[in-house]
Design an enzyme around this catalytic site. Structure first.
Site, mmCIF file in Angstrom:
data_model
loop_
_atom_site.group_PDB
_atom_site.id
_atom_site.type_symbol
_atom_site.label_atom_id
_atom_site.label_comp_id
_atom_site.label_asym_id
_atom_site.label_seq_id
_atom_site.Cartn_x
_atom_site.Cartn_y
_atom_site.Cartn_z
ATOM 1 N N SER A 9 35.868 66.922 -39.974
ATOM 2 C CA SER A 9 37.224 66.503 -39.622
ATOM 3 C C SER A 9 37.442 66.723 -38.128
ATOM 4 O O SER A 9 37.200 67.807 -37.614
ATOM 5 C CB SER A 9 38.264 67.300 -40.411
ATOM 6 O OG SER A 9 38.161 67.051 -41.791
ATOM 7 N N GLY A 18 42.619 67.491 -44.643
ATOM 8 C CA GLY A 18 41.213 67.755 -44.966
ATOM 9 C C GLY A 18 40.965 67.773 -46.457
ATOM 10 O O GLY A 18 39.912 67.334 -46.936
ATOM 11 N N ASP A 19 41.935 68.267 -47.223
ATOM 12 C CA ASP A 19 41.789 68.307 -48.677
ATOM 13 C C ASP A 19 41.791 66.894 -49.260
ATOM 14 O O ASP A 19 41.073 66.609 -50.220
ATOM 15 C CB ASP A 19 42.920 69.129 -49.290
ATOM 16 C CG ASP A 19 42.990 70.521 -48.706
ATOM 17 O OD1 ASP A 19 41.930 71.072 -48.357
ATOM 18 O OD2 ASP A 19 44.110 71.064 -48.584
#
Length: 303
Positions: free
Chosen positions: A216, A248-249
């Site tokens: 990321s 990010g999840d």
């Protein structure tokens, strides 16, 4: 069914203020409260986009009861391992004027040896019907560094792909165990490998056993570095503003859905991960996607 494992979940509190001014007093409406932590966010996004998800996490103390109540109300399939340490809190303060979010994460309390064993045993049991296994998030104090490596080994025994989002020794051991995909952010990658260049840092993880590294890059999108072939990069034409807490999840959820469907093409993984990550920035809470996630994928700039 995509199984997510979160050893150090959090009760997420999200405050919104017109403008965040350091050193000043702010008034805000009561926060949005939800059961969170990286793996919970992943499972929520997976479920929102139409795939089956199951969240495994721990819960303890009065905050753990509140955590469990919210999770039950969400109707997200889950199992919670009771622990003695209270579930930690994570506070996000959204600055609406700047479009930026400040996050304060508690570290969480330690787990006993018996609690770690219960969590591992549950992961092995729940991996039997799973199509992919995701391990993500920080580890509580005094955690075994090989926890995520054990999850990778469990996935390999079941013949399903593993995806790990971690940092430091926990990430290195998961890589050495043969994780299919790992997804650190740029800072976590540098902290883990000592390399400031994300491509070089990713290659260090590949040399130690990872099959694909996704990094990321914040507003600059995502980078995919496969074992063979050139690194790939994807981003939107212009940066977005919003709450980036769960971006990010959402990227992890995107990758997990493709891996679970048997698609491990780095380009496809990168495009979906970048689009879903961007859609998470536009959503008000971590674990949600803005409905435009399909449109955002069509607008990506890749190279």
């Amino acid at each position: 069914m995509i199984l997510t494992v979160t050893p150090n979940p959090a009760l997420d509190l999200t405050y919104r203020v017109p403008a965040l001014e350091p050193g000043e007093t702010h008034r805000a409406a009561p926060p949005a409260v939800r059961a969170g932590g990286k793996g919970l966010n992943v499972a929520r996004v997976v479920a929102q986009t139409g795939s089956a998800a199951f969240a495994l996490a721990t819960a303890g103390g009065p905050s753990g009861l509140r955590f469990a109540d919210d999770l039950e109300a969400s109707q997200l399939p889950a199992e919670l391992i009771p622990v003695a340490s209270p579930t930690r809190s994570s506070v996000a303060i959204v600055d609406e004027a700047a479009g930026e979010t400040t996050v304060i994460n508690e570290t969480g309390g330690p787990l006993t040896a018996a609690e770690w064993m219960a969590l591992r045993d549950a992961a092995r049991r729940l991996a039997v019907p799973a199509t992919a296994l995701v391990g993500s998030g920080s580890l509580p104090p005094d955690a075994p560094d090989d926890f995520y490596a054990v999850l990778v080994a469990t996935a390999a025994e079941r013949g399903i792909p593993s995806l790990i989002d971690a940092v430091g020794p926990a990430l290195l051991l998961a890589v050495e165990a043969g994780a299919d995909v790992v997804k650190p952010n740029r800072r976590e990658l540098a902290e883990t490998t000592g390399e400031d260049d994300p491509v070089e840092g990713a290659r260090r993880l590949l040399d130690r056993g990872a099959r694909l590294v996704l990094v990321s890059l914040g507003a600059d999108g995502l980078l995919a570095v496969p074992r063979t072939g050139a690194p790939l990069h994807a981003r939107l034409p212009e940066p977005l503003t919003g709450n980036a807490t769960g971006a990010g999840d959402a990227a992890v959820a995107a990758v997990a859905t493709l891996l679970a469907a048997g698609n491990d093409d780095p380009g496809a993984l990168l495009r979906r991960a970048t689009a879903w990550s961007a859609a998470a920035v536009l959503a008000p809470l971590a674990g949600d996607l803005h409905p435009s996630y399909r449109e955002l994928e069509a607008r990506l700039v890749t190279g």
